[in-house]
Design an enzyme around this catalytic site. Structure first.
Site, PDB file in Angstrom:
ATOM      1  N   ASP A  17       1.228  -1.129   0.298  1.00 30.25           N
ATOM      2  CA  ASP A  17       0.232   0.205  -0.153  1.00 30.25           C
ATOM      3  C   ASP A  17       1.041   1.113   0.054  1.00 30.25           C
ATOM      4  O   ASP A  17       1.939   1.056   0.158  1.00 30.25           O
ATOM      5  CB  ASP A  17      -0.805   0.335   1.453  1.00 30.25           C
ATOM      6  CG  ASP A  17      -1.874   1.021   1.121  1.00 30.25           C
ATOM      7  OD1 ASP A  17      -2.620   1.653   0.197  1.00 30.25           O
ATOM      8  OD2 ASP A  17      -1.892   2.056   2.259  1.00 30.25           O
ATOM      9  N   SER A  18       0.480   2.242  -0.418  1.00 32.16           N
ATOM     10  CA  SER A  18       0.990   3.289  -0.538  1.00 32.16           C
ATOM     11  C   SER A  18       1.721   4.081   1.332  1.00 32.16           C
ATOM     12  O   SER A  18       2.371   4.794   0.881  1.00 32.16           O
ATOM     13  CB  SER A  18       0.290   4.498  -1.180  1.00 32.16           C
ATOM     14  OG  SER A  18      -0.981   4.950  -0.200  1.00 32.16           O
ATOM     15  N   TYR A  49      -0.907   8.301  -2.610  1.00 36.16           N
ATOM     16  CA  TYR A  49      -0.209   7.996  -4.018  1.00 36.16           C
ATOM     17  C   TYR A  49      -1.715   9.305  -4.520  1.00 36.16           C
ATOM     18  O   TYR A  49      -1.635   9.325  -5.536  1.00 36.16           O
ATOM     19  CB  TYR A  49      -1.098   6.537  -4.230  1.00 36.16           C
ATOM     20  CG  TYR A  49       0.527   6.035  -4.023  1.00 36.16           C
ATOM     21  CD1 TYR A  49       1.747   6.499  -2.872  1.00 36.16           C
ATOM     22  CD2 TYR A  49       0.865   4.772  -4.874  1.00 36.16           C
ATOM     23  CE1 TYR A  49       2.733   6.046  -2.739  1.00 36.16           C
ATOM     24  CE2 TYR A  49       1.816   3.844  -4.088  1.00 36.16           C
ATOM     25  CZ  TYR A  49       3.182   4.506  -3.992  1.00 36.16           C
ATOM     26  OH  TYR A  49       4.206   3.856  -3.456  1.00 36.16           O
ATOM     27  N   GLY A  50      -2.753   9.639  -3.845  1.00 37.77           N
ATOM     28  CA  GLY A  50      -3.619   9.440  -3.957  1.00 37.77           C
ATOM     29  C   GLY A  50      -4.135  10.657  -5.256  1.00 37.77           C
ATOM     30  O   GLY A  50      -4.678  11.070  -6.061  1.00 37.77           O
ATOM     31  N   CYS A  80      -4.692  -1.379  -2.399  1.00 37.72           N
ATOM     32  CA  CYS A  80      -4.710   0.238  -2.706  1.00 37.72           C
ATOM     33  C   CYS A  80      -5.011   0.585  -3.921  1.00 37.72           C
ATOM     34  O   CYS A  80      -4.850  -0.024  -4.738  1.00 37.72           O
ATOM     35  CB  CYS A  80      -3.263   0.950  -2.676  1.00 37.72           C
ATOM     36  SG  CYS A  80      -3.273   2.623  -3.013  1.00 37.72           S
ATOM     37  N   ASN A  81      -6.372   1.355  -3.393  1.00 43.33           N
ATOM     38  CA  ASN A  81      -7.466   1.552  -5.505  1.00 43.33           C
ATOM     39  C   ASN A  81      -6.487   2.406  -6.149  1.00 43.33           C
ATOM     40  O   ASN A  81      -6.829   2.333  -7.162  1.00 43.33           O
ATOM     41  CB  ASN A  81      -8.618   1.937  -4.319  1.00 43.33           C
ATOM     42  CG  ASN A  81     -10.456   1.406  -3.841  1.00 43.33           C
ATOM     43  OD1 ASN A  81     -10.433   0.749  -4.418  1.00 43.33           O
ATOM     44  ND2 ASN A  81      -9.309   1.242  -2.092  1.00 43.33           N
ATOM     45  N   THR A  82      -5.794   3.090  -5.373  1.00 42.15           N
ATOM     46  CA  THR A  82      -5.055   4.462  -6.487  1.00 42.15           C
ATOM     47  C   THR A  82      -3.797   3.282  -7.224  1.00 42.15           C
ATOM     48  O   THR A  82      -4.215   3.584  -8.189  1.00 42.15           O
ATOM     49  CB  THR A  82      -4.119   5.316  -5.609  1.00 42.15           C
ATOM     50  OG1 THR A  82      -5.829   5.783  -4.745  1.00 42.15           O
ATOM     51  CG2 THR A  82      -3.954   6.241  -5.845  1.00 42.15           C
ATOM     52  N   GLU A 164      -5.246  10.160   8.689  1.00 43.26           N
ATOM     53  CA  GLU A 164      -3.877   9.880   8.744  1.00 43.26           C
ATOM     54  C   GLU A 164      -3.352  11.436  10.148  1.00 43.26           C
ATOM     55  O   GLU A 164      -2.782  10.873  10.340  1.00 43.26           O
ATOM     56  CB  GLU A 164      -3.239  10.254   7.589  1.00 43.26           C
ATOM     57  CG  GLU A 164      -3.391   9.165   6.738  1.00 43.26           C
ATOM     58  CD  GLU A 164      -1.905   8.732   5.514  1.00 43.26           C
ATOM     59  OE1 GLU A 164      -0.812   9.206   5.754  1.00 43.26           O
ATOM     60  OE2 GLU A 164      -1.961   7.410   5.433  1.00 43.26           O
ATOM     61  N   CYS A 198     -11.700   3.466  -1.184  1.00 42.33           N
ATOM     62  CA  CYS A 198     -10.466   4.055  -0.883  1.00 42.33           C
ATOM     63  C   CYS A 198      -9.525   3.018   0.355  1.00 42.33           C
ATOM     64  O   CYS A 198     -10.954   2.916   1.710  1.00 42.33           O
ATOM     65  CB  CYS A 198     -10.130   5.237  -0.801  1.00 42.33           C
ATOM     66  SG  CYS A 198      -8.566   5.706   0.213  1.00 42.33           S
ATOM     67  N   THR A 199      -8.918   2.578   0.568  1.00 49.16           N
ATOM     68  CA  THR A 199      -8.222   1.197   1.772  1.00 49.16           C
ATOM     69  C   THR A 199      -8.226   2.785   3.615  1.00 49.16           C
ATOM     70  O   THR A 199      -8.711   1.666   4.572  1.00 49.16           O
ATOM     71  CB  THR A 199      -7.320   0.742   1.574  1.00 49.16           C
ATOM     72  OG1 THR A 199      -6.225   1.687   1.359  1.00 49.16           O
ATOM     73  CG2 THR A 199      -7.833  -0.491   0.702  1.00 49.16           C
ATOM     74  N   HIS A 200      -8.430   3.923   2.876  1.00 45.69           N
ATOM     75  CA  HIS A 200      -8.317   4.078   3.836  1.00 45.69           C
ATOM     76  C   HIS A 200      -9.806   4.846   5.338  1.00 45.69           C
ATOM     77  O   HIS A 200     -10.361   4.791   5.960  1.00 45.69           O
ATOM     78  CB  HIS A 200      -7.959   5.609   4.034  1.00 45.69           C
ATOM     79  CG  HIS A 200      -6.996   6.370   4.006  1.00 45.69           C
ATOM     80  ND1 HIS A 200      -5.854   5.764   3.140  1.00 45.69           N
ATOM     81  CD2 HIS A 200      -5.581   7.357   4.824  1.00 45.69           C
ATOM     82  CE1 HIS A 200      -4.322   5.420   3.272  1.00 45.69           C
ATOM     83  NE2 HIS A 200      -4.245   6.816   4.315  1.00 45.69           N
TER      84      HIS A 200
HETATM   85  N1  DGL Z   1      -5.078   4.041  -0.002  1.00 44.95           N
HETATM   86  C1  DGL Z   1      -5.325   4.389  -0.473  1.00 44.95           C
HETATM   87  C2  DGL Z   1      -6.292   4.058  -1.460  1.00 44.95           C
HETATM   88  O1  DGL Z   1      -6.884   2.850  -1.493  1.00 44.95           O
HETATM   89  C3  DGL Z   1      -5.243   6.130  -0.135  1.00 44.95           C
HETATM   90  C4  DGL Z   1      -4.039   6.474   0.038  1.00 44.95           C
HETATM   91  C5  DGL Z   1      -3.142   7.474  -1.021  1.00 44.95           C
HETATM   92  O2  DGL Z   1      -3.062   8.619  -1.677  1.00 44.95           O
HETATM   93  O3  DGL Z   1      -1.631   7.118  -0.563  1.00 44.95           O
HETATM   94  O4  DGL Z   1      -6.978   4.508  -3.031  1.00 44.95           O
END
Ligand code: DGL
Length: 280
Positions: A17-18, A49-50, A80-82, A164, A198-200
């Protein structure tokens, strides 16, 4: 081309993940598949990353996959979706052959979209980072698996920073949750299923549920991805037999380990031991 060592030994399942968000996925995977070993890599030094461009996300994600392969992982989950939206396809179609065609990289978008068959009306909403939403990956995957579905997407750029910074309750978080949920229902009042893409975002679930107020079902990804991984492993004994069993989880971060431990507690409800590595 990657020139790391190729081992025939079994090894942990890699989870990339990012940063921290993938921990929500790992938590569900471990609950469902507790016997396997896991190696988690958070590229916290370069997160989020987003809001980054396609090319940068692809390059960073490939670095992460290479690192996990170099540490022996036969299977890597992009939790991570991104990264799944912007890098998975290129890595699978272009890079894997040169890295090691016997290894596998899987993402979180496809299993999530498969789970949308639960939608009664086919009118679905997807919330994600600006990178995920701009990639149109969800729309394309939904169109492929559920032709005729109507998809409305909303980018929620402030939700990751809220999580975060441990601002998941209180007025500030509520304002920005209400704002993006409001935007979704304005654009698509009849939406019956909402994907937290998004995993957050599961950490904002209580506020999201309050804002949605029962108007739609909310899909979080942890259990969906865990179920899909269990199914994948049962269908691929050649990969499954190379995944080590010991029930362990090892954590790596590209940032300061102390910072990681503090935030990981919010995501996992437990203290973890983490080591720092550089991957670029
Ligand atoms: N974990 C990332 C996702 O699922 C989002 C966090 C990021 O932007 O790095 O898209």
């Amino acid at each position: 081309m990657w020139t790391g060592s190729i081992s025939n030994e079994s090894a942990p399942i890699g989870v990339f993940d990012s940063g921290y968000g993938g921990l929500t996925i790992l938590k569900s995977i471990r609950a469902q598949l507790p016997d396997y070993d896991y190696l988690y890599l958070g590229d916290n030094a370069r997160a989020p990353y987003g809001t980054r461009s396609f090319d940068v996300i692809y390059r960073f994600t490939l670095d992460g996959v290479r690192e996990l392969f170099a540490r022996g992982c036969r299977l890597v989950i992009l939790a991570c979706n991104t990264a799944s939206a912007k890098a998975l396809r290129t890595i699978q179609q272009r890079d894997l052959a040169g890295l090691d065609p016997s290894r596998r990289v899987l993402g979180v978008i496809r299993p999530t979209v498969e789970a949308l068959s639960q939608s009664r009306t086919g009118n679905v909403g997807v919330l994600g980072t600006p990178g995920t939403i701009a990639s149109r990956s969800y729309e394309m995957e939904i169109e492929k698996l559920h032709p005729g579905f109507k998809t409305t997407t909303v980018a929620c750029p402030l939700w990751v920073p809220l999580v975060e910074n441990n601002e998941t309750t209180g007025d500030g978080a509520k304002f920005f949750v209400d704002k993006y949920i409001g935007r979704l229902f304005e654009a698509a009042p009849d939406v019956d299923t909402i994907v937290l893409g998004c995993t957050h975002y599961p950490l904002l679930l209580p506020l999201i549920e309050e804002a949605v107020g029962g108007r739609a079902r909310i899909l979080t990804q942890g259990e969906i991805v865990a179920r899909s991984l269990a199914d994948y492993l049962s269908r691929h004994p050649e990969i499954d037999s190379r995944c080590s069993r010991g029930g362990s989880a090892t954590y790596l971060t590209t940032e300061n380990p102390e910072k990681f431990v503090g935030l990981a507690r919010i995501f996992l409800d437990e203290d973890v031991t983490v080591n720092h590595i550089d991957i670029n």
